[in-house]
Design an enzyme around this catalytic site. Structure first.
Site, PDB file in Angstrom:
ATOM      1  N   SER A 143       0.870  -1.180   0.000  1.00 46.13           N
ATOM      2  CA  SER A 143       0.000   0.000   0.000  1.00 46.13           C
ATOM      3  C   SER A 143       0.906   1.229   0.000  1.00 46.13           C
ATOM      4  O   SER A 143       2.093   1.132   0.351  1.00 46.13           O
ATOM      5  CB  SER A 143      -0.852  -0.003   1.279  1.00 46.13           C
ATOM      6  OG  SER A 143      -1.489   1.243   1.480  1.00 46.13           O
ATOM      7  N   TYR A 156      -1.981  -1.070  10.328  1.00 50.65           N
ATOM      8  CA  TYR A 156      -2.025  -1.241   8.873  1.00 50.65           C
ATOM      9  C   TYR A 156      -0.716  -0.770   8.243  1.00 50.65           C
ATOM     10  O   TYR A 156      -0.130  -1.447   7.397  1.00 50.65           O
ATOM     11  CB  TYR A 156      -3.215  -0.446   8.336  1.00 50.65           C
ATOM     12  CG  TYR A 156      -3.548  -0.662   6.877  1.00 50.65           C
ATOM     13  CD1 TYR A 156      -4.242  -1.787   6.454  1.00 50.65           C
ATOM     14  CD2 TYR A 156      -3.183   0.281   5.916  1.00 50.65           C
ATOM     15  CE1 TYR A 156      -4.574  -1.972   5.111  1.00 50.65           C
ATOM     16  CE2 TYR A 156      -3.503   0.107   4.578  1.00 50.65           C
ATOM     17  CZ  TYR A 156      -4.204  -1.024   4.181  1.00 50.65           C
ATOM     18  OH  TYR A 156      -4.511  -1.201   2.850  1.00 50.65           O
TER      19      TYR A 156
HETATM   20  N1  NAD Z   1      -8.731  -0.219  -1.351  1.00 50.17           N
HETATM   21  C1  NAD Z   1      -7.628   0.487  -1.147  1.00 50.17           C
HETATM   22  O1  NAD Z   1      -7.635   1.725  -1.149  1.00 50.17           O
HETATM   23  C2  NAD Z   1      -6.322  -0.195  -0.934  1.00 50.17           C
HETATM   24  C3  NAD Z   1      -5.155   0.556  -1.042  1.00 50.17           C
HETATM   25  C4  NAD Z   1      -3.922  -0.055  -0.868  1.00 50.17           C
HETATM   26  C5  NAD Z   1      -3.868  -1.388  -0.568  1.00 50.17           C
HETATM   27  N2  NAD Z   1      -5.019  -2.108  -0.453  1.00 50.17           N
HETATM   28  C6  NAD Z   1      -4.902  -3.517  -0.141  1.00 50.17           C
HETATM   29  O2  NAD Z   1      -5.464  -4.260  -1.190  1.00 50.17           O
HETATM   30  C7  NAD Z   1      -5.933  -5.504  -0.697  1.00 50.17           C
HETATM   31  C8  NAD Z   1      -7.357  -5.715  -1.163  1.00 50.17           C
HETATM   32  O3  NAD Z   1      -8.146  -4.678  -0.632  1.00 50.17           O
HETATM   33  P1  NAD Z   1      -9.533  -4.247  -1.258  1.00 50.17           P
HETATM   34  O4  NAD Z   1      -9.575  -2.788  -1.170  1.00 50.17           O
HETATM   35  O5  NAD Z   1      -9.745  -4.913  -2.553  1.00 50.17           O
HETATM   36  O6  NAD Z   1     -10.503  -4.802  -0.102  1.00 50.17           O
HETATM   37  P2  NAD Z   1     -11.801  -5.695  -0.122  1.00 50.17           P
HETATM   38  O7  NAD Z   1     -12.314  -5.629   1.285  1.00 50.17           O
HETATM   39  O8  NAD Z   1     -12.691  -5.319  -1.237  1.00 50.17           O
HETATM   40  O9  NAD Z   1     -11.241  -7.167  -0.410  1.00 50.17           O
HETATM   41  C9  NAD Z   1     -10.468  -7.853   0.523  1.00 50.17           C
HETATM   42  C10 NAD Z   1     -10.691  -9.350   0.327  1.00 50.17           C
HETATM   43  O10 NAD Z   1      -9.810 -10.050   1.231  1.00 50.17           O
HETATM   44  C11 NAD Z   1     -10.541 -11.112   1.809  1.00 50.17           C
HETATM   45  N3  NAD Z   1      -9.952 -11.486   3.092  1.00 50.17           N
HETATM   46  C12 NAD Z   1      -9.957 -10.788   4.253  1.00 50.17           C
HETATM   47  N4  NAD Z   1      -9.372 -11.493   5.222  1.00 50.17           N
HETATM   48  C13 NAD Z   1      -8.982 -12.680   4.665  1.00 50.17           C
HETATM   49  C14 NAD Z   1      -8.321 -13.836   5.162  1.00 50.17           C
HETATM   50  N5  NAD Z   1      -7.943 -13.938   6.450  1.00 50.17           N
HETATM   51  N6  NAD Z   1      -8.066 -14.849   4.306  1.00 50.17           N
HETATM   52  C15 NAD Z   1      -8.448 -14.760   3.006  1.00 50.17           C
HETATM   53  N7  NAD Z   1      -9.085 -13.708   2.481  1.00 50.17           N
HETATM   54  C16 NAD Z   1      -9.364 -12.672   3.315  1.00 50.17           C
HETATM   55  C17 NAD Z   1     -11.953 -10.558   1.964  1.00 50.17           C
HETATM   56  O11 NAD Z   1     -12.906 -11.616   2.127  1.00 50.17           O
HETATM   57  C18 NAD Z   1     -12.126  -9.785   0.677  1.00 50.17           C
HETATM   58  O12 NAD Z   1     -12.659 -10.597  -0.351  1.00 50.17           O
HETATM   59  C19 NAD Z   1      -5.761  -5.436   0.824  1.00 50.17           C
HETATM   60  O13 NAD Z   1      -4.565  -6.099   1.185  1.00 50.17           O
HETATM   61  C20 NAD Z   1      -5.641  -3.961   1.088  1.00 50.17           C
HETATM   62  O14 NAD Z   1      -4.929  -3.692   2.276  1.00 50.17           O
HETATM   63  C21 NAD Z   1      -6.232  -1.543  -0.643  1.00 50.17           C
END
Ligand code: NAD
Length: 257
Positions: A143, A156
């Site tokens: 991130s 985080y």
């Molecule tokens: N959305 C953002 O702005 C953003 C920015 C930077 C990084 N990220 C990172 O991207 C990744 C995806 O985030 P997103 O925004 O798509 O979120 P999201 O909540 O839409 O998707 C996250 C997915 O991870 C799954 N998950 C959670 N805990 C889990 C576990 N213990 N085992 C297996 N699966 C699990 C959830 O069921 C969900 O399907 C994350 O690692 C997040 O930290 C997101």
């Protein structure tokens, strides 16, 4: 020719947001997919959507904090497709919002457990399988919070800084075995994590706070998950054959100042 033609790719967190968008992009680029998540309903629906479009996809319930579950998902990729060429370790949570002095230990540890230990377990078992075949590309979800501080989200931020370091170390350890390991660093992406967990639950949909977050992006807006999927798919593919050990920002300039 698709960027991932003939490649077997495992994606964790595939049922939602960035993982889901990357699965759909990887499918369009020719990959056979192993979708892993704890959200079975959405994961199975995505599997059916890709299969309905003529692609190859299997879904497994996989909790990334459980080593046996991760090992089984990697093994399933290999039994299903004969190999594992790429892996995107994208599963993650946003929790323990609040200043350090206010964070309960259990909440703080849970974020580390999913966002860092989970990525370690996936990377470990993917590396073992890829080392046996002598090639592979691993992409770990970090991130912008893996590169700079973010007040109110120390767990985080600590986890994501950890992912960047873990990925660099693994890249150095396995480069000679033909395996590339990178991390990717988006800022705000419009997924359920941001729209529900952050904007709605943590910020109470406060328009001023959301506008301030948007204004921190020189490009003037938040990202769509498909924009992260573009970079992720490229990093997984052989087109990124000389890229390893990098933490790639895909953040609209958020970390540039
Ligand atoms: N959305 C953002 O702005 C953003 C920015 C930077 C990084 N990220 C990172 O991207 C990744 C995806 O985030 P997103 O925004 O798509 O979120 P999201 O909540 O839409 O998707 C996250 C997915 O991870 C799954 N998950 C959670 N805990 C889990 C576990 N213990 N085992 C297996 N699966 C699990 C959830 O069921 C969900 O399907 C994350 O690692 C997040 O930290 C997101």
């Amino acid at each position: 020719m698709g960027m991932l033609d003939g490649k077997a790719v495992m994606i964790t967190g595939a049922a939602s947001g960035i993982g889901r968008a990357t699965a759909l992009k990887a499918h369009v680029e020719g990959a056979s997919l192993l979708l892993a998540d704890v959200g079975d309903e959405n994961g199975e629906a995505l599997r059916d959507e890709i299969a309905g479009d003529g692609g190859k996809a299997a879904y497994v319930n996989c909790d990334v904090t459980d080593e046996g579950s991760v090992e089984a998902a990697v093994a399933r990729t290999v039994t299903e497709y004969g190999r594992i060429d790429g892996a995107f370790n994208c599963a993650g949570i946003l929790a323990a919002i609040g200043n350090v002095g206010e964070n309960p230990l259990e909440d703080w540890k849970r974020v580390l457990e999913v966002d860092l230990v989970g990525v370690f377990l996936c990377t470990k078992h993917e590396l073992l399988a890829m080392a046996a075949q002598g090639s592979g590309s691993i992409l770990n979800m970090a991130s912008a919070a893996g590169l700079i501080g973010w007040p109110g989200a120390s767990a985080y931020v600590a986890a994501k800084h950890g992912v960047v370091g873990l990925s660099k170390s693994a890249a150095l350890e396995y480069a000679e075995q033909g395996i590339r390991v990178n991390s990717i660093c988006p800022s705000y992406v419009l997924t359920p994590m941001v729209e529900k967990d952050l904007f709605e639950d943590a910020l109470g949909n406060d328009e001023e706070l959301i506008a301030a977050a948007r204004a921190n992006h020189p490009i003037g807006r938040f990202a769509q998950p498909e924009e992260i999927a573009e970079a992720a798919t490229w990093l997984l593919s052989d087109r990124a054959s000389f890229v390893t050990g990098t933490a790639m920002s895909v953040d609209g300039g958020y970390t540039a100042p």
